[in-house]
Write an enzyme that holds these catalytic residues in place. Structure first.
Site, short mmCIF file in Angstrom:
data_model
loop_
_atom_site.label_atom_id
_atom_site.label_comp_id
_atom_site.label_asym_id
_atom_site.label_seq_id
_atom_site.Cartn_x
_atom_site.Cartn_y
_atom_site.Cartn_z
N HIS A 18 0.86 -1.21 0.00
CA HIS A 18 0.00 0.00 0.00
C HIS A 18 0.88 1.24 0.00
CE1 HIS A 18 -3.58 -2.43 0.46
NE2 HIS A 18 -2.72 -3.25 1.02
N ASP A 20 -6.15 -1.55 -3.92
CA ASP A 20 -6.49 -2.45 -2.81
C ASP A 20 -7.21 -3.66 -3.39
OD1 ASP A 20 -5.65 -0.48 -1.03
OD2 ASP A 20 -7.68 0.01 -0.32
N HIS A 62 -7.46 -7.16 1.23
CA HIS A 62 -6.84 -6.18 2.14
C HIS A 62 -7.71 -5.94 3.38
CE1 HIS A 62 -4.75 -2.62 3.55
NE2 HIS A 62 -5.66 -1.78 3.12
N HIS A 121 -14.38 1.48 2.34
CA HIS A 121 -13.77 0.34 1.64
C HIS A 121 -14.81 -0.79 1.47
CE1 HIS A 121 -9.78 2.04 2.75
NE2 HIS A 121 -9.28 1.26 1.81
N1 LIG Z 1 -1.19 -0.19 5.56
C1 LIG Z 1 -2.09 -0.12 6.54
C2 LIG Z 1 -1.74 -0.50 7.83
C3 LIG Z 1 -2.67 -0.45 8.84
C4 LIG Z 1 -3.94 -0.04 8.56
C5 LIG Z 1 -4.31 0.33 7.32
C6 LIG Z 1 -3.40 0.31 6.30
C7 LIG Z 1 -3.77 0.72 4.93
O1 LIG Z 1 -3.02 0.57 4.01
C8 LIG Z 1 -5.08 1.32 4.74
C9 LIG Z 1 -5.29 2.15 3.52
N2 LIG Z 1 -6.70 2.34 3.40
C10 LIG Z 1 -4.89 1.52 2.26
O2 LIG Z 1 -5.66 0.72 1.80
O3 LIG Z 1 -3.87 1.84 1.65
ZN LIG Z 2 -7.46 1.45 0.92
ZN LIG Z 3 -4.31 0.51 0.04
#
Ligand SMILES: Nc1ccccc1C(=O)C[C@H](N)C(=O)O
Ligand SMILES: [Zn+2]
Ligand SMILES: [Zn+2]
Length: 217
Positions: free
Chosen positions: A48, A54, A58, A160
Site C-alpha cells: 500500500h 487495494d 486487504h 472500503h
Molecule cells: N497499511 C495499513 C496498515 C494499517 C492499517 C491500514 C493500512 C492501509 O493501508 C489502509 C489504507 N486504506 C490503504 O488501503 O492503503
Molecule cells: Zn485502501
Molecule cells: Zn491501500
C-alpha cells in the site's frame, strides 16, 4: 494524439508510507561498481505504497486477492471529477456533477494537496453512500488522490467495505492536482502477485480528444 500523463507517485526512498507500515526501500544486492556484470535491485515495501490498488483481501478475510481481480476495471475510459470545494464527499455532492453515460471509472480530485513525501494528518471524508450511487452509474473503479478512502484512524473501513459490496474496486494515492477535469483513457494495472492484498501501479491517463468536456470547462 495526446500524450500520456503520469498520475502516479514516484517510488523513492522519500515516499510517505502508511504510519507503522513498511517504508519503501530500494537497494542494489549486486553492483557493477563492485565488479559484478550487472546491477540488481531489491525492493522492500508495503504493497500500500504510493499509487496502488487495494484487493478486497486487504480488508476482507475472504476477499479476492490481487491476482484474482479482473483487468477491465483498470484499463479504459475514465472521468476526472473535481470535488475539492468540499471536505465531505457524499452521494449528494457527486449527484451535482455532470454525468455522461457510460462512465465506468471515476477519479476524484479532492481538496487534499497531493504531496507524495508527506502522509496527511486528515483526509476529506468519503461517505459510504457514494458506493450505491456509483454502482447505479455503472462505475467499477474509484480512484482518489489520497492514501485511503476511509479516515487514517478508521477501524471499520466503512467506505472500503461499501465500495467492495457494490462491486467497485479502489485505486489510491493518485496525483491529480494539475489534471483538468474531463474524460481520459486510463491504464493502472496491478501486478499479479499471488495471494496479495494490493499492488503498486503505474497509473497513466491520456485525454480523449474531440469529446465534450464534463462541466463545460
Ligand atoms: N497499511 C495499513 C496498515 C494499517 C492499517 C491500514 C493500512 C492501509 O493501508 C489502509 C489504507 N486504506 C490503504 O488501503 O492503503
Ligand atoms: Zn485502501
Ligand atoms: Zn491501500
Amino acid at each position: 494524439m495526446a500524450q500520456w500523463i503520469d498520475i502516479s507517485q514516484p517510488l523513492s526512498t522519500q515516499i510517505a508510507h502508511w504510519p507503522g507500515d513498511t517504508p519503501f526501500q530500494y537497494q542494489l544486492t549486486a553492483s557493477i561498481e563492485e565488479k559484478n556484470s550487472v546491477n540488481i535491485g531489491n525492493i522492500q515495501t508495503s504493497l500500500h505504497i504510493g499509487t496502488h490498488i487495494d484487493a478486497p483481501y486487504h480488508f476482507s478475510k475472504n476477499g479476492k486477492t490481487v491476482d484474482q481481480l479482473p483487468l477491465e476495471p483498470y484499463i479504459g475510459k475514465a472521468v476526472v471529477l473535481n470535488v475539492s470545494r468540499t471536505d465531505i464527499i457524499n452521494a449528494a455532492v457527486l449527484s451535482q456533477m455532470n454525468w455522461s453515460s457510460d462512465i465506468k471509472r471515476v477519479l476524484l480530485h479532492t481538496s487534499l494537496p497531493n504531496n507524495p513525501t508527506r502522509f496527511p494528518e486528515t483526509l476529506p471524508y468519503l461517505d459510504p453512500d457514494i458506493a450505491p450511487f456509483l454502482q447505479a452509474k455503472g462505475v467499477v473503479l474509484l480512484g482518489v488522490d489520497m492514501p485511503s478512502v476511509d479516515a487514517p484512524d478508521s477501524k471499520d473501513l466503512a467506505t472500503h467495505h461499501a465500495l467492495n459490496k457494490h462491486g467497485i474496486l479502489i485505486l489510491e494515492n493518485l496525483l491529480l492536482d494539475t489534471v483538468p477535469i474531463g474524460e481520459y483513457e486510463l491504464i493502472a494495472l496491478p501486478l499479479a502477485i499471488q495471494g496479495a492484498d494490493g499492488s503498486p501501479v503505474r497509473a497513466v491517463i491520456r485525454p480523449i480528444e474531440k469529446e465534450e468536456k464534463l462541466h463545460g470547462k
